[in-house]
Design a protein around this motif. Sequence first.
Motif, short mmCIF file in Angstrom:
data_model
loop_
_atom_site.label_atom_id
_atom_site.label_comp_id
_atom_site.label_asym_id
_atom_site.label_seq_id
_atom_site.Cartn_x
_atom_site.Cartn_y
_atom_site.Cartn_z
N ASP A 105 -4.23 3.61 -45.96
CA ASP A 105 -4.90 2.29 -45.93
C ASP A 105 -5.44 2.00 -44.53
O ASP A 105 -4.99 1.10 -43.83
N SER A 119 -8.94 4.50 -38.73
CA SER A 119 -7.74 4.28 -37.92
C SER A 119 -6.56 4.24 -38.88
O SER A 119 -6.31 3.26 -39.54
N GLU A 209 -6.64 -5.02 -30.30
CA GLU A 209 -6.28 -3.63 -30.13
C GLU A 209 -7.29 -3.01 -29.18
O GLU A 209 -8.50 -3.15 -29.37
N1 THG Z 1 -4.53 -1.12 -36.50
C1 THG Z 1 -5.12 0.07 -36.35
N2 THG Z 1 -4.82 1.11 -37.12
C2 THG Z 1 -3.90 0.97 -38.08
C3 THG Z 1 -3.24 -0.25 -38.30
C4 THG Z 1 -3.58 -1.32 -37.47
N3 THG Z 1 -3.57 2.04 -38.85
C5 THG Z 1 -2.41 1.98 -39.67
C6 THG Z 1 -2.18 0.63 -40.31
N4 THG Z 1 -2.28 -0.40 -39.29
C7 THG Z 1 -3.19 0.38 -41.38
N5 THG Z 1 -2.83 -0.75 -42.19
C8 THG Z 1 -3.32 -2.03 -41.97
C9 THG Z 1 -2.84 -3.02 -42.81
C10 THG Z 1 -3.32 -4.31 -42.67
C11 THG Z 1 -4.26 -4.62 -41.71
C12 THG Z 1 -4.72 -3.63 -40.87
C13 THG Z 1 -4.27 -2.32 -41.02
C14 THG Z 1 -4.81 -6.00 -41.58
N6 THG Z 1 -4.95 -6.73 -42.68
C15 THG Z 1 -5.39 -8.12 -42.69
C16 THG Z 1 -4.82 -8.79 -43.94
O1 THG Z 1 -4.39 -8.08 -44.85
O2 THG Z 1 -4.78 -10.01 -43.95
C17 THG Z 1 -6.87 -8.30 -42.66
C18 THG Z 1 -7.65 -7.44 -43.58
C19 THG Z 1 -9.12 -7.84 -43.72
O3 THG Z 1 -9.41 -9.04 -43.76
O4 THG Z 1 -9.99 -6.94 -43.86
O5 THG Z 1 -5.13 -6.45 -40.50
O6 THG Z 1 -3.05 -2.45 -37.58
N7 THG Z 1 -6.01 0.23 -35.39
#
Ligand code: THG
Length: 383
Positions: A105, A119, A209
Amino acid sequence: MELIVGPRTRVTPFTDRAAAAGMTKAMVYNHTVLPIGTDDPSAEYRALTQAAAIWDVGCERQVQIAGADAHRLVTYLCARDLRDLPVGVARYAPMCDHDGRLVNDPMALRIDETTFWLSIADSDVLLWARAVAGEGGYNVEVTEPDVWPLAIQGPRATDVVAAALGEWVRDIRFFRFVRHDHRPQGGSDEDCIPLVVCRSGWSGQDGFELFLMDGTKGEQLWDLLWEAGEPFGLGVGAPNNPERIESFLLSFGGDTDPDTDPDEAGIGRFVSLDDVDGGGSGHDFIGKAALQARRASGRQRRLVGLVIEGDPPSPLRSPRSVQSPEGHPVGTLRALARSPRFNANIGLALLDPPWFEPDTELQVSVDSTNRTATTTSLPFNLD
Ligand code: THG
């Protein structure tokens, strides 16, 4: 036993600084060391929710897809429609296999017209993307570049990053990013720290980040932020389990098992199936037909919240069976924490139908005591 790190299990450019700042616990994620905790979890939670926390998330590896067919391949790999993804924008984009099961994901970032980063969470997307590219004859290069994310999260995170890099960072909106070379005061070109500055992060708090694009400059970047953060109460942290369960951000491979699809994992809203019935042009992606069939089957499970009675739990070492009041297995508990915000024990459980309906009373054994657990929809709303 002591965990030994060798060439196959990478350290990050920030590992030594994170350890020096107080990280005493680590996990392995994407074949990379992930610092996961200090000896004072309450202080970590407080810094994250009331000030700011700096996290070494170099383990969030980038899979770079570049070349003439890069956009077409990324669109085919991701279940979220990325056909209109502009340069400078990131999108949370689940990836499935041909049976609709989650493969990863990632956040997908469009770096330039023909370069994308995935990522990634903890699975080998490099192999998957190379296989799909090779089988499909895509004209792309799939590589793992020298890029290492460092996260600053919390209500004062923006103040910290603005103090370190400049006030301009305040204008970056959620899931937008800017390519930036930070020049230290009095520094020359060689002293510049190459960054992608993105407003994102794996917490329910505000934050950034910083994707460091030169692994030799990790300690320089860490020190810059650490000094800039001092007036704002910046503390060392790590991906924070209680906070991410409270806010519900999915932990792929932790909250999911090898058969979980995006709907079951609670991220179905990031899958673009809607255009199918609406007669839209429809983007084709791996697992699309299977996901439609899964949705029609009525057999999907669901990841839901559990509120669990009793004393604060010790950490969950492995998934645990959840039972009906009659003692039949109805799913598994996959994450568990004491929530400071809700003053309750909260968990995430992957449950069979119809047991995932809200306010269902179930049972689960925690620390050798049988507890009553009540289901609730996600994200938790217990305030
Ligand atoms: N940052 C970066 N890489 C990543 C992650 C990260 N890789 C692994 C993992 N985390 C990937 N999974 C996620 C899960 C949730 C979110 C980001 C990465 C996230 N979600 C928000 C939400 O669900 O509310 C927003 C999603 C949206 O609106 O598109 O932020 O954290 N570099």
